[in-house]
Design a protein around this motif. Structure first.
Motif: not given
Lengths: 364, 364, 364, 364
Positions: C10-13, C342-350
């Motif tokens: 999860a990312v918190t901004l 970057s968002i794609t990476g974060l979602v795929m990572g999740d």
């Protein structure tokens, strides 16, 4: 979302004891909450070690609000608060890196993080992170108090000495919030401090029980399943290093008794529904019932002690002994108290925001 | 997501005591878990009232798996299990609709739901909903056991009588799981049942303490903040109606002692890291440490008692008295035990799925 | 948990354009991921304005990793990354505080935050916050690439000029990741840049379409409801200021055609199931099907333009005109591209962490 | 929590096409919402196949509300709605079990669930599950309409025929909600139906574009990151089988244009802030801006077609051909429309409950 807690008002915690900083992000705060930095400082001061009953590590706890506040008020966007680590001495820890300190998470962390964990000073497991919770909690507690919701915690027992019970709760809370060693009966407090000093002199440590009251909550807050007031609070409270038990109202004492003795009978007082006793700690069926919320946390004795202990070198798989000669607290119950207050504030803020909407805590 | 609990394996609970059915949706189950309906039945039987120490309400607990199972195995999609309500007598409840039963959620629910709540039999607050948790839990507990993770709960104390401590945990768990009144020492169990019957004869009720062991967990499960093993379990356990306290290991007893006495020193046994004692209940820093998980729940005396109690009519705002002559349990501690097991299974299943991935529980 | 996205990773901004810093907390990262600060720098550089086609605001994007990394590797605990704001000129914004910039969130934010919002430079709504996403994403993208999962985005169209389609995807991705203006056909890129410069000369702006490929995903990732690959990605991608549309595979073109033309027929290639076309963009029923993931984002023209526009003074409730003479981008599509990655990476990572467990991204 | 969506008002979906039932749990509904079963029936009727342009499967969609409603009103506790599957013919599916239907999830599901999936009729991936969303959505849409929030969707294009644009939105919505084939221009609707029949006659299928308007939302709803109105809606909308694109306002058309043409300039009308155009679809910076919300979904042609297609037997790893002679829809765009409405209602209900508190939707 492991290091995030809360639904409508959520806190995310980060940092390591000996890294650059610890901090927290508060998300879901209403816009328009006045942020008083001196109040945050004074709350952080309550958590800091002091006198002969605490570790010699002295952190100034200079904090920086990185986002979410503009011209003295919350903006309604995430508030990030950062507390740099200053007084760091990692040498002692490096020496003992391979040894599992009894009662600590070193070995469990090694199993989970495969050796990549920042072990210095307990790393992410350190009580140091609670400073960020205290700073975040200070803002929420202040907003709650403007809604008439008051939170206070005292040391119910420590070193075999018991404080008196809560009596006039708003007055007791006001009194407690000005004290560094939060007891309602100062004589008992002196005895507790003495017991802590004795333990320290023995190279040992003591635990204690904290009791918290929340006054002024409306009835009907919480959920029957799973987000009961009890469950939400307990979930967050068990994060506090050293908390090993949480009970509401009479808690474990109720388990040994009879319904006729512990049911809280209802009566009317000035048009309000009240209960004659408060064995349920202000919660029925997971919801507040309009009576003060009352709960206790069991704080175990600080596991870092000077006495020699048997342990293992978990990297080399062999037995060893350990004596912890760093800067340690012979008790943390008096420091944990403001952490309990803070978590309580965060959880109450979350539940009330869920009930009354995202602007609730910011109203006048 | 109030009535949903869990991250990677989540349970959603629904239903009312006197509505058409109670049920649960389990989401995140691995595909390929064998679903043994007779096992679910046998677990539900452990929750059902029996003999002279329980309510006279007799539900057959016929359940229906509505989704998520195909040809005897979980599909990996949400499993919905439904348990119709059959033996419903709402008359007694309608009569007392305006009266707050002491120790119950009637008044708090009225404040929250503004009178729209289905009050019959406690509605959504009823212990009846735990049947759905037991059914759901049975599936997860069975999958966990194939991974070597065993769960068992005994009545640690009831009516002033204490059961013996856990000794050989796998053997004790096996024994407990076959018993309707789960004690390790049958003589003590007979005394407990006698105490329950005495309370019933007095129109009263008793509480008790449940103690749970989880055997076979790897070290390193859980999170330091906020999803500690303790916090996750406590969150869910406090949903059980009547649970008012949760403690891990020595819990509140640790609070009154010293670090040197309660730190669990480590040693090596056959290449494994172990602790000499288990005062921390198998958890350090929120993570499992490889020792058995041990915790206790305080179960308050059943609030429904025949004795006359003072209360209020919360709709008309006046005082009243109430005697509950419906079908009530003089104790629920023995029935709650399988609910504690079930919730424990659900939480462990969630944490392990998070660690090891979405196929973990379905592997052979 | 509004400003947090993701389940297992999860990312918190947090942050505001003209506050002290922007930043992000990444929670759920596996321990043992190598963190290469120069890689983060190079990814941030791709987002920075450059040449004549970007704003004159020049942020060095010096970042600080505040937690979660020790000796060059992720620890497995929350990683907080902070990017101080340096080149801040708030004067222009204060002047226009009461005017709603067309196409911007000023008025909507005023309605939501009641005037407490930090309006300077768009505050929390600023594209500036995407710098934190890029920094966080760099770490995850790097870990994914070690698992064979490659991510790349090109400017599919801008200013009426279309880039060629993806062909040899791994090679195309490698090429794109070295470019500041990411096109596959450099001649088309020159035409696009010319179109941007023309718009800038007119005091105007242009939009564009970004197309992203993810190569190397296993089949079966994602959920049928609601956490489809498409839904998870779209949820996060729509956070990017200016993204107004997201489509997978042939997207809106499919809507106007027939099944026989757009169904992707299957065939075998070297023992692998493949599809002859990829109109579904690598997703069937919400799950990856083993083909490359392909999707497009519509990026609207930058709303900040020098041309005079009609608007309102929303505080005084009257009409007005506005000309934005600050430092603005005549196009952001070329800068948004690394944010999409970057968002794609974060979602795929999740999603992959959820499938394969919390250690997955850290394995060798 | 994969099959659960929403924060303050959450829906959990379960069921398989050929299992006992499909259903949904709605959690977070305010108490006191009137539940009109005939309204639910009429909404379900809009989703049902009809005439010559739909599958011959005829489900009566008899639904049962299992919990959360008492005496015609929501109680505030989870509402479970169950829709039994009646007209099930699994034979066709069993025959083709090993063949991947092009455009369907069979192969991806096999990879994810390892063969344990209930493949009959698409199992959990079936559009059949949207019936439960429609039933749940009907309750929320009804509550929203009492708050002045109106939702309507029309077939913007199908088979190469385009419907007229929204004009007088409240009137258009009222008209659409009474139609089974929802177009604003009946002549265009007749042409669309003709195109669908032609495709059916060819053993083929067509797609279409749905356009939705939400009227009456206050300004300031939604979050800047990540829970933008666009992101929340897109997340849920992409669950609808066949939706491959979502765009707001002018969407992809904006990407090819200039800021001066697509910025929506503001003006005052009767003391209200409005925009002269609505290219942003009522959303700025992720928040509603007080204008109607406008978005489109691309619906791909139904993948089940009678024409012979190339495919693979994914269990035996060999190529094959397939002709789908079961009961299939030559188009689903007209049936998907009420699903889009329903998801829109659920998402709006969630966002508004978060803003205004848990009682909001139940107020009079």
């Amino acid at each position: 979302m492991k290091n995030t807690f809360g639904h409508d008002l959520a806190v995310t915690l980060f940092g390591e004891s000996h890294g650059p900083a610890v901090g927290a992000v508060l998300d879901g705060l209403a816009p328009g909450i006045a942020v008083d930095e001196s109040l945050i400082e004074s709350r952080l001061a309550l958590r800091r070690p002091f006198g002969t009953i605490s570790t010699a590590r002295r952190e100034p706890d200079d904090f920086q609000i990185v986002s979410g506040v503009y011209e003295g008020y919350t903006t309604g966007t995430p508030l990030c608060i950062l507390i740099p680590n200053a007084d760091v001495q990692s040498g002692d820890y490096a020496k003992n890196r391979t040894l599992a300190r009894p009662g600590h998470a070193d070995y469990a962390a090694y199993c989970k993080y495969h050796g990549y964990e920042d072990y210095r000073g307990g790393g992410h497991f350190s009580g140091r992170l609670t400073a960020a919770l205290v700073a975040a909690g200070a803002i929420v507690i202040s907003a709650l108090s403007k809604k008439g919701v008051l939170i206070g915690t005292h040391i119910k027992s420590c070193g075999g000495v018991a404080d008196r019970a809560f009596a006039d709760i708003p007055a007791d809370i006001a009194e407690l919030n000005g004290k560094r060693f939060a007891v309602l009966d100062e004589e008992k407090g002196a005895l507790m401090r003495h017991a802590i000093e004795e333990a320290a002199a023995d190279g040992d440590s003591v635990g204690g029980v904290l009791e918290t009251a929340v006054y002024g909550l409306p009835a009907g807050v919480g959920e029957p399943w799973f987000d009961t007031v009890e469950g939400m609070l307990a979930h967050a409270l068990f994060s506090i290093p050293a908390v090993k038990g949480v009970q509401f109202g009479a808690g474990f004492d109720m388990a040994d008794s009879r319904g006729s003795l512990f049911n809280d009978s209802f009566f009317m007082e000035e048009g309000q529904v009240k209960t004659a006793s408060n064995n349920n700690g202000g919660v029925n069926g997971g919801l507040t019932n309009g009576m003060p919320l009352l709960f206790r946390c069991a704080v175990k004795p600080t596991p870092s002690i000077a006495k020699k202990q048997s342990t293992v070198d978990f990297i080399h798989g062999k037995e060893a002994t350990i004596s912890l000669n760093g800067r340690h607290d012979p008790a943390i119950v008096h420091r944990a108290r403001v952490v309990v207050d803070s978590i309580t504030g965060l959880v109450m803020g979350d539940l009330l925001t869920g009930c009354f909407g995202s602007d609730y805590l910011g109203g006048d």
